[in-house]
Design a protein around this motif. Structure first.
Motif, PDB file in Angstrom:
ATOM      1  N   TYR A 187     -25.245   6.774  24.708  1.00  0.00           N
ATOM      2  CA  TYR A 187     -24.350   6.572  25.845  1.00  0.00           C
ATOM      3  C   TYR A 187     -25.013   7.144  27.088  1.00  0.00           C
ATOM      4  N   ASN A 188     -24.499   6.777  28.241  1.00  0.00           N
ATOM      5  CA  ASN A 188     -25.058   7.252  29.503  1.00  0.00           C
ATOM      6  C   ASN A 188     -24.519   8.631  29.835  1.00  0.00           C
ATOM      7  N   GLY A 189     -25.412   9.530  30.231  1.00  0.00           N
ATOM      8  CA  GLY A 189     -24.992  10.866  30.624  1.00  0.00           C
ATOM      9  C   GLY A 189     -24.355  10.878  32.006  1.00  0.00           C
ATOM     10  N   LYS A 190     -23.979  12.060  32.441  1.00  0.00           N
ATOM     11  CA  LYS A 190     -23.386  12.171  33.781  1.00  0.00           C
ATOM     12  C   LYS A 190     -23.894  13.441  34.451  1.00  0.00           C
ATOM     13  N   ASP A 191     -23.625  13.538  35.750  1.00  0.00           N
ATOM     14  CA  ASP A 191     -24.009  14.694  36.558  1.00  0.00           C
ATOM     15  C   ASP A 191     -25.517  14.960  36.454  1.00  0.00           C
ATOM     16  N   LEU A 192     -25.944  16.084  35.932  1.00  0.00           N
ATOM     17  CA  LEU A 192     -27.375  16.375  35.825  1.00  0.00           C
ATOM     18  C   LEU A 192     -28.100  15.331  34.992  1.00  0.00           C
ATOM     19  N   TYR A 193     -27.371  14.681  34.085  1.00  0.00           N
ATOM     20  CA  TYR A 193     -27.975  13.712  33.163  1.00  0.00           C
ATOM     21  C   TYR A 193     -27.557  12.277  33.485  1.00  0.00           C
ATOM     22  N   LYS A 194     -27.176  12.027  34.731  1.00  0.00           N
ATOM     23  CA  LYS A 194     -26.647  10.693  35.082  1.00  0.00           C
ATOM     24  C   LYS A 194     -27.700   9.597  34.956  1.00  0.00           C
ATOM     25  N   ASN A 195     -28.971   9.933  35.015  1.00  0.00           N
ATOM     26  CA  ASN A 195     -30.031   8.932  34.869  1.00  0.00           C
ATOM     27  C   ASN A 195     -30.613   8.893  33.462  1.00  0.00           C
ATOM     28  N   ASP A 196     -29.976   9.603  32.530  1.00  0.00           N
ATOM     29  CA  ASP A 196     -30.486   9.707  31.169  1.00  0.00           C
ATOM     30  C   ASP A 196     -29.576   8.985  30.180  1.00  0.00           C
ATOM     31  N   LYS A 197     -30.176   8.385  29.183  1.00  0.00           N
ATOM     32  CA  LYS A 197     -29.413   7.844  28.059  1.00  0.00           C
ATOM     33  C   LYS A 197     -29.433   8.903  26.967  1.00  0.00           C
ATOM     34  N   LEU A 198     -28.268   9.364  26.561  1.00  0.00           N
ATOM     35  CA  LEU A 198     -28.161  10.410  25.546  1.00  0.00           C
ATOM     36  C   LEU A 198     -28.022   9.785  24.169  1.00  0.00           C
ATOM     37  N   GLU A 199     -28.778  10.315  23.229  1.00  0.00           N
ATOM     38  CA  GLU A 199     -28.795   9.788  21.871  1.00  0.00           C
ATOM     39  C   GLU A 199     -27.850  10.582  20.979  1.00  0.00           C
ATOM     40  N   GLY A 200     -27.121   9.870  20.122  1.00  0.00           N
ATOM     41  CA  GLY A 200     -26.220  10.509  19.174  1.00  0.00           C
ATOM     42  C   GLY A 200     -24.879  10.844  19.800  1.00  0.00           C
ATOM     43  N   LYS A 201     -23.829  10.785  18.963  1.00  0.00           N
ATOM     44  CA  LYS A 201     -22.485  11.006  19.494  1.00  0.00           C
ATOM     45  C   LYS A 201     -21.563  11.555  18.415  1.00  0.00           C
ATOM     46  N   VAL A 202     -20.696  12.474  18.811  1.00  0.00           N
ATOM     47  CA  VAL A 202     -19.669  12.997  17.906  1.00  0.00           C
ATOM     48  C   VAL A 202     -18.610  11.918  17.703  1.00  0.00           C
ATOM     49  N   ILE A 203     -18.308  11.608  16.436  1.00  0.00           N
ATOM     50  CA  ILE A 203     -17.282  10.583  16.174  1.00  0.00           C
ATOM     51  C   ILE A 203     -16.051  11.147  15.473  1.00  0.00           C
ATOM     52  N   LYS A 204     -16.199  12.284  14.794  1.00  0.00           N
ATOM     53  CA  LYS A 204     -15.045  12.976  14.206  1.00  0.00           C
ATOM     54  C   LYS A 204     -15.283  14.477  14.302  1.00  0.00           C
ATOM     55  N   HIS A 205     -14.177  15.208  14.394  1.00  0.00           N
ATOM     56  CA  HIS A 205     -14.240  16.663  14.437  1.00  0.00           C
ATOM     57  C   HIS A 205     -13.130  17.212  13.538  1.00  0.00           C
ATOM     58  N   PHE A 206     -13.481  18.108  12.651  1.00  0.00           N
ATOM     59  CA  PHE A 206     -12.518  18.748  11.755  1.00  0.00           C
ATOM     60  C   PHE A 206     -12.327  20.200  12.206  1.00  0.00           C
ATOM     61  N   ILE A 207     -11.086  20.555  12.526  1.00  0.00           N
ATOM     62  CA  ILE A 207     -10.766  21.925  12.951  1.00  0.00           C
ATOM     63  C   ILE A 207      -9.554  22.396  12.155  1.00  0.00           C
TER      64      ILE A 207
END
Length: 386
Positions: free
Chosen positions: A359-379
């Motif tokens: 996905y596309n980053g934002k702010d400091l990373y607005k020109n970067d494509k970030l790899e990997g993403k959290v899809i579930k979180h168990f708390i």
């Protein structure tokens, strides 16, 4: 609950059983449970723990608190140490501590030791009410430092240190270097951090405190703290001062981003265990759309944190398991929590991470494509799909 087909730390595929919020079994072909969640070979990691988190503009409101919780869940962070943003009496702090307990993520509040008039707060009482640590600036007066470190020792309370002398470089806004000269910006000298680290190191050793030397950025600082618990932000390992080009205020963070040739040395220090903790250094500000000199220091990053850290795994600097020591287990040990590892008996604060999305980053990373993403979180036995 059973989580099936989990690549634990991105490696062996196993099933994992959770009962009463704890991991009770890790094995193949677990099926004896009414609730089964198949994560289809996605990476399973312990939730990250961040010791250095602030609310937007460092001001408290219920909405800001809920927005921070959502960002933490998206960024793979299940436990945070939240900096003090409150100006309240003792009763106000008691209500604040109770409110934090009602959220789904684990929030450990610290207290700034001075009130708005510059007087020492009732530290012992606030610790008894629920404060999980003391925030100390190295530039506090010697008598205040002595009292606070004695209180912390007496109450077995951790201290979170900011080692930086803002008065050393009046109006300094970025790393003191050729680039700051070219941009016509006032630089921040190394000695503004190093001198304060050296002072606080001696005090911590004298009083025997359990201390985190928070968010440092200079090689010499980490060398001084070889036998102490120190912290660096993920940004200081993957971004350098060149991000400040064109007066990009999103790159204005404290400590300032360093020169490119220092990043590899800092990475080696992390790999060798000379640095203890990683942080997102989440310090969001609404005052970024200003001239560089006038914009606030800070970065809005916690919602991207696990993806940013994935850079270190992709580039082969660390395995997932090694990385999670710096993002989870070391912090849990420092705080005395039963978290930070995927092993039987540990709290089941867990993250499902899809390495094959971006996905596309934002702010400091607005020109970067970030790899990997959290899809579930168990708390605490509760599942959040993201």
């Amino acid at each position: 609950m059973i989580i099936k087909n989990a690549k634990i730390y991105g490696e062996q595929k196993l099933d994992l059983k959770i009962e009463d919020g704890k991991i009770t079994q890790i094995a193949n072909d677990l099926n004896d449970d009414e609730q089964i969640i198949d994560i289809e070979g996605k990476t399973l990691l312990p939730s990250f723990i961040d010791l250095n988190v602030s609310l937007l503009d460092n001001e408290f409101s219920i909405d800001k608190l809920y927005n921070l919780e959502k960002a933490c869940l998206r960024g793979g962070v299940g436990t945070i140490v939240l900096k003090d943003s409150l100006e309240a009496n003792t009763q106000g702090y008691a209500l604040y501590f109770d409110k934090l307990k009602s959220l789904d993520i684990n929030i450990l509040p610290t207290i700034n030791v001075l009130d708005k008039t510059g007087k020492l707060k009732n530290i012992a009482t606030l610790i008894d009410l629920g404060a999980e640590g003391l925030e100390l600036s190295s530039t506090l007066g010697a008598n205040y430092l002595r009292q606070c470190m004695q209180y912390a020792s007496m109450k077995s309370s951790p201290i979170f240190l900011k080692c930086f002398d803002e008065s050393f470089d009046d109006h300094g806004v970025m790393n003191d270097s050729k680039m700051s000269f070219e941009l016509g910006l006032i630089g921040i000298s190394d000695i503004a951090e190093i001198s304060e680290v050296a002072k606080m190191k001696e005090l911590v050793e004298f009083y025997g405190n359990n201390a985190c030397f928070g968010a440092l950025g200079i090689i010499k600082s980490f060398e001084l703290l070889e036998n102490h618990q120190s912290e660096i932000s993920i940004h200081h390992l993957i971004k350098d001062e060149n991000a400040c080009e064109n007066f990009n205020t999103y790159a204005k963070i404290l400590p300032p981003l360093r020169s490119k040739n220092e990043l590899s040395h800092l990475m080696r220090m992390l790999q060798n265990g000379n640095i203890t903790f990683l942080t997102s250094l989440h310090t969001p500000s609404s005052r970024k759309d200003l001239a560089f000199d006038e914009a606030d220091f800070g970065i809005n990053a916690i919602a991207m944190y696990m993806s940013l850290c994935f850079n270190l795994v992709k580039e082969g600097f660390l395995t997932w398991k090694e990385l999670c020591d710096f993002t989870s287990y070391n912090q849990a040990q420092f705080l005395g929590l039963n978290k930070g590892k995927i092993e039987i008996g540990y709290d089941a604060d867990l993250v499902v991470f899809d390495e094959n999305t971006s996905y596309n980053g934002k702010d400091l990373y607005k020109n970067d494509k970030l790899e990997g993403k959290v899809i579930k979180h168990f708390i605490k036995g509760k599942v959040f799909s993201l």
